[in-house]
Design a protein around this motif. Sequence first.
Motif, PDB file in Angstrom:
ATOM      1  N   GLU A  10       0.810  -1.229   0.000  1.00 39.70           N
ATOM      2  CA  GLU A  10       0.000   0.000   0.000  1.00 39.70           C
ATOM      3  C   GLU A  10       0.841   1.275   0.000  1.00 39.70           C
ATOM      4  OE1 GLU A  10      -3.061  -0.066   2.950  1.00 39.70           O
ATOM      5  OE2 GLU A  10      -3.792  -2.047   2.345  1.00 39.70           O
ATOM      6  N   ALA A  11       2.114   1.169  -0.308  1.00 41.61           N
ATOM      7  CA  ALA A  11       2.950   2.360  -0.462  1.00 41.61           C
ATOM      8  C   ALA A  11       2.629   3.020  -1.808  1.00 41.61           C
ATOM      9  CB  ALA A  11       4.424   1.968  -0.395  1.00 41.61           C
ATOM     10  N   PRO A  12       3.017   4.284  -2.006  1.00 40.99           N
ATOM     11  CA  PRO A  12       2.773   4.942  -3.297  1.00 40.99           C
ATOM     12  C   PRO A  12       3.429   4.182  -4.456  1.00 40.99           C
ATOM     13  CG  PRO A  12       3.413   6.540  -1.635  1.00 40.99           C
ATOM     14  CD  PRO A  12       3.629   5.192  -1.028  1.00 40.99           C
ATOM     15  N   ALA A  13       2.890   4.389  -5.646  1.00 39.57           N
ATOM     16  CA  ALA A  13       3.403   3.711  -6.835  1.00 39.57           C
ATOM     17  C   ALA A  13       4.837   4.134  -7.113  1.00 39.57           C
ATOM     18  CB  ALA A  13       2.522   4.021  -8.038  1.00 39.57           C
ATOM     19  N   ARG A  14       5.638   3.177  -7.590  1.00 41.88           N
ATOM     20  CA  ARG A  14       7.057   3.395  -7.862  1.00 41.88           C
ATOM     21  C   ARG A  14       7.414   2.805  -9.223  1.00 41.88           C
ATOM     22  NH1 ARG A  14      10.295   5.970  -3.877  1.00 41.88           N
ATOM     23  NH2 ARG A  14      11.979   4.470  -4.254  1.00 41.88           N
ATOM     24  N   LEU A  15       8.539   3.256  -9.736  1.00 43.59           N
ATOM     25  CA  LEU A  15       9.100   2.722 -10.975  1.00 43.59           C
ATOM     26  C   LEU A  15      10.019   1.554 -10.659  1.00 43.59           C
ATOM     27  CD1 LEU A  15       9.904   2.732 -14.002  1.00 43.59           C
ATOM     28  CD2 LEU A  15      11.553   4.541 -13.429  1.00 43.59           C
ATOM     29  N   GLY A  16       9.801   0.430 -11.336  1.00 44.14           N
ATOM     30  CA  GLY A  16      10.667  -0.719 -11.159  1.00 44.14           C
ATOM     31  C   GLY A  16      11.096  -1.314 -12.480  1.00 44.14           C
ATOM     32  N   ALA A  17      12.163  -2.083 -12.422  1.00 48.05           N
ATOM     33  CA  ALA A  17      12.598  -2.886 -13.565  1.00 48.05           C
ATOM     34  C   ALA A  17      12.366  -4.340 -13.205  1.00 48.05           C
ATOM     35  CB  ALA A  17      14.070  -2.634 -13.872  1.00 48.05           C
ATOM     36  N   GLN A  18      11.600  -5.043 -14.033  1.00 50.91           N
ATOM     37  CA  GLN A  18      11.360  -6.457 -13.772  1.00 50.91           C
ATOM     38  C   GLN A  18      12.498  -7.268 -14.377  1.00 50.91           C
ATOM     39  OE1 GLN A  18       7.500  -7.954 -14.902  1.00 50.91           O
ATOM     40  NE2 GLN A  18       8.073 -10.071 -14.492  1.00 50.91           N
ATOM     41  N   VAL A  19      13.153  -8.034 -13.534  1.00 49.18           N
ATOM     42  CA  VAL A  19      14.245  -8.909 -13.964  1.00 49.18           C
ATOM     43  C   VAL A  19      13.886 -10.313 -13.490  1.00 49.18           C
ATOM     44  CG1 VAL A  19      16.713  -9.360 -13.881  1.00 49.18           C
ATOM     45  CG2 VAL A  19      15.880  -6.992 -13.681  1.00 49.18           C
ATOM     46  N   GLY A  20      13.468 -11.147 -14.426  1.00 46.27           N
ATOM     47  CA  GLY A  20      13.015 -12.480 -14.053  1.00 46.27           C
ATOM     48  C   GLY A  20      11.805 -12.391 -13.159  1.00 46.27           C
ATOM     49  N   ASP A  21      11.886 -13.015 -11.984  1.00 48.40           N
ATOM     50  CA  ASP A  21      10.756 -13.008 -11.064  1.00 48.40           C
ATOM     51  C   ASP A  21      10.918 -11.971  -9.961  1.00 48.40           C
ATOM     52  OD1 ASP A  21      12.791 -14.164  -9.645  1.00 48.40           O
ATOM     53  OD2 ASP A  21      11.717 -16.002  -9.126  1.00 48.40           O
ATOM     54  N   GLN A  22      11.738 -10.946 -10.223  1.00 51.23           N
ATOM     55  CA  GLN A  22      11.953  -9.884  -9.245  1.00 51.23           C
ATOM     56  C   GLN A  22      11.696  -8.516  -9.873  1.00 51.23           C
ATOM     57  OE1 GLN A  22      16.062 -10.952  -8.190  1.00 51.23           O
ATOM     58  NE2 GLN A  22      15.313 -11.510  -6.146  1.00 51.23           N
ATOM     59  N   VAL A  23      11.261  -7.577  -9.022  1.00 52.77           N
ATOM     60  CA  VAL A  23      11.112  -6.179  -9.420  1.00 52.77           C
ATOM     61  C   VAL A  23      12.115  -5.362  -8.613  1.00 52.77           C
ATOM     62  CG1 VAL A  23       9.598  -4.162  -9.404  1.00 52.77           C
ATOM     63  CG2 VAL A  23       8.692  -6.400 -10.071  1.00 52.77           C
ATOM     64  N   VAL A  24      12.954  -4.634  -9.335  1.00 50.65           N
ATOM     65  CA  VAL A  24      13.994  -3.823  -8.698  1.00 50.65           C
ATOM     66  C   VAL A  24      13.561  -2.358  -8.738  1.00 50.65           C
ATOM     67  CG1 VAL A  24      16.433  -3.196  -8.689  1.00 50.65           C
ATOM     68  CG2 VAL A  24      15.729  -5.461  -9.519  1.00 50.65           C
ATOM     69  N   ASP A  25      13.441  -1.739  -7.585  1.00 52.70           N
ATOM     70  CA  ASP A  25      13.066  -0.328  -7.486  1.00 52.70           C
ATOM     71  C   ASP A  25      14.248   0.517  -7.967  1.00 52.70           C
ATOM     72  OD1 ASP A  25      12.895   2.379  -6.150  1.00 52.70           O
ATOM     73  OD2 ASP A  25      10.961   1.541  -5.557  1.00 52.70           O
ATOM     74  N   PRO A  63      22.169  -9.146  -8.872  1.00 49.96           N
ATOM     75  CA  PRO A  63      21.615  -9.182  -7.506  1.00 49.96           C
ATOM     76  C   PRO A  63      22.618  -8.877  -6.405  1.00 49.96           C
ATOM     77  CG  PRO A  63      20.771 -11.011  -8.813  1.00 49.96           C
ATOM     78  CD  PRO A  63      21.821 -10.347  -9.642  1.00 49.96           C
ATOM     79  N   SER A  64      23.887  -9.182  -6.628  1.00 49.33           N
ATOM     80  CA  SER A  64      24.874  -8.908  -5.570  1.00 49.33           C
ATOM     81  C   SER A  64      25.055  -7.418  -5.342  1.00 49.33           C
ATOM     82  CB  SER A  64      26.216  -9.545  -5.934  1.00 49.33           C
ATOM     83  OG  SER A  64      26.720  -8.991  -7.150  1.00 49.33           O
ATOM     84  N   ASP A  65      24.684  -6.598  -6.327  1.00 46.96           N
ATOM     85  CA  ASP A  65      24.801  -5.141  -6.213  1.00 46.96           C
ATOM     86  C   ASP A  65      23.466  -4.470  -5.892  1.00 46.96           C
ATOM     87  OD1 ASP A  65      27.474  -4.833  -6.525  1.00 46.96           O
ATOM     88  OD2 ASP A  65      27.412  -4.241  -8.636  1.00 46.96           O
ATOM     89  N   TRP A  66      22.410  -5.253  -5.693  1.00 46.95           N
ATOM     90  CA  TRP A  66      21.091  -4.693  -5.435  1.00 46.95           C
ATOM     91  C   TRP A  66      20.797  -4.754  -3.932  1.00 46.95           C
ATOM     92  CZ3 TRP A  66      18.217  -8.229  -9.469  1.00 46.95           C
ATOM     93  CH2 TRP A  66      18.679  -7.914 -10.758  1.00 46.95           C
ATOM     94  N   PRO A  67      20.525  -3.635  -3.297  1.00 51.41           N
ATOM     95  CA  PRO A  67      20.195  -3.681  -1.872  1.00 51.41           C
ATOM     96  C   PRO A  67      18.873  -4.418  -1.641  1.00 51.41           C
ATOM     97  CG  PRO A  67      19.740  -1.513  -2.772  1.00 51.41           C
ATOM     98  CD  PRO A  67      20.449  -2.268  -3.854  1.00 51.41           C
ATOM     99  N   ALA A  68      18.787  -5.095  -0.536  1.00 51.27           N
ATOM    100  CA  ALA A  68      17.609  -5.926  -0.264  1.00 51.27           C
ATOM    101  C   ALA A  68      16.329  -5.114  -0.256  1.00 51.27           C
ATOM    102  CB  ALA A  68      17.790  -6.644   1.075  1.00 51.27           C
ATOM    103  N   ASP A  69      16.385  -3.869   0.210  1.00 50.24           N
ATOM    104  CA  ASP A  69      15.153  -3.078   0.301  1.00 50.24           C
ATOM    105  C   ASP A  69      14.706  -2.543  -1.055  1.00 50.24           C
ATOM    106  OD1 ASP A  69      17.111  -1.179  -0.089  1.00 50.24           O
ATOM    107  OD2 ASP A  69      16.521   0.104   1.588  1.00 50.24           O
ATOM    108  N   ALA A  70      15.502  -2.777  -2.105  1.00 50.38           N
ATOM    109  CA  ALA A  70      15.127  -2.340  -3.450  1.00 50.38           C
ATOM    110  C   ALA A  70      14.561  -3.472  -4.295  1.00 50.38           C
ATOM    111  CB  ALA A  70      16.335  -1.733  -4.165  1.00 50.38           C
ATOM    112  N   VAL A  71      14.508  -4.668  -3.753  1.00 50.16           N
ATOM    113  CA  VAL A  71      14.127  -5.844  -4.542  1.00 50.16           C
ATOM    114  C   VAL A  71      12.870  -6.475  -3.954  1.00 50.16           C
ATOM    115  CG1 VAL A  71      14.868  -8.086  -5.419  1.00 50.16           C
ATOM    116  CG2 VAL A  71      16.546  -6.245  -5.124  1.00 50.16           C
ATOM    117  N   HIS A  72      11.908  -6.752  -4.841  1.00 43.84           N
ATOM    118  CA  HIS A  72      10.649  -7.369  -4.430  1.00 43.84           C
ATOM    119  C   HIS A  72      10.334  -8.547  -5.349  1.00 43.84           C
ATOM    120  CE1 HIS A  72       9.898  -3.673  -2.101  1.00 43.84           C
ATOM    121  NE2 HIS A  72      10.268  -3.024  -3.200  1.00 43.84           N
ATOM    122  N   ALA A  73       9.820  -9.610  -4.796  1.00 42.95           N
ATOM    123  CA  ALA A  73       9.326 -10.705  -5.621  1.00 42.95           C
ATOM    124  C   ALA A  73       8.099 -10.232  -6.395  1.00 42.95           C
ATOM    125  CB  ALA A  73       8.966 -11.907  -4.755  1.00 42.95           C
TER     126      ALA A  73
END
Length: 301
Positions: A10-25, A63-73
Amino acid sequence: MRLVTYTCDEAPARLGAQVGDQVVDLAALAAHHDTALPQDLLSFVRADAGVHDTARRLLAGGPSDWPADAVHAVERVVLHAPLRPGKIIGVGLNYVEHVEESSRSLDTDKDLPPRPVLFSKPATAVTGPGQPILHNADLTRQLDWECELAVVIGRNAFRVSEEDAYDHVFGYSIVNDISARDQRRSGQWFFSKGQDSYAPFGPAVVTADEIADPMALDLELRVNGVTKQKSNTRHMLFPIARLIADISSGVTLEPGDVIATGSPSGVGAGMVPPEFLVPGDTVEATVEHIGTLANPVIDAR
């Protein structure tokens, strides 16, 4: 890049890049690397090539360079329409078989159009993946589907040649050009095609560099799992470059504008007997390399 607009918890809408089964903010990813990227897709489209290159570079770190709080399934987020277009320009009768189908079922001209047939949809018609298509039986008993490749404009285009047309394309998506066939008014399509929810759009915008040939993409549309449309963009009467050149001859195309490039045959009005959408149906529009845009139909009376 496969770019999406998403919400999570329920957070505001954000821009993400979908990479496989993950969305990176993208904005969160950039902040982790002490730089900045836009938080919404329209701002990203309007940004210069350096911004786009930064996003690609940061994503390429893996993924090794992506912070955990920027990645969502993917299954943990809700996808929305990628952006709100300034203009949605529809193209009618842009597949040869659909010209014949329409002349038989919709009383349009049986001859191939000499120039692109254009109409508009308002931005208020846009709805996102998984969102309902509104069926108001007080307004229509002939609600129809049309699976279309969507072209998202990335740079201002005015009087652009066909040779330069692709320089103005940011990427590609899907539009389901929903139409109330019994709401054409003296041949005009605006109310027939412009009502709220009549432009399902998404689920992502795939940047132009990811699509080797947009004029060789398979399209398919299913209603309740049954295939109704199946074609390829190579069968367009007027290809993408011609459409951009024709539209921009008198109308400025701006970043974030969308061209819905036309529907192949297989619309409900052309079936024998005709078939139309009713509440409870689910419509799935698929374009190769882009994905599937699925929407339920609900009673909106």
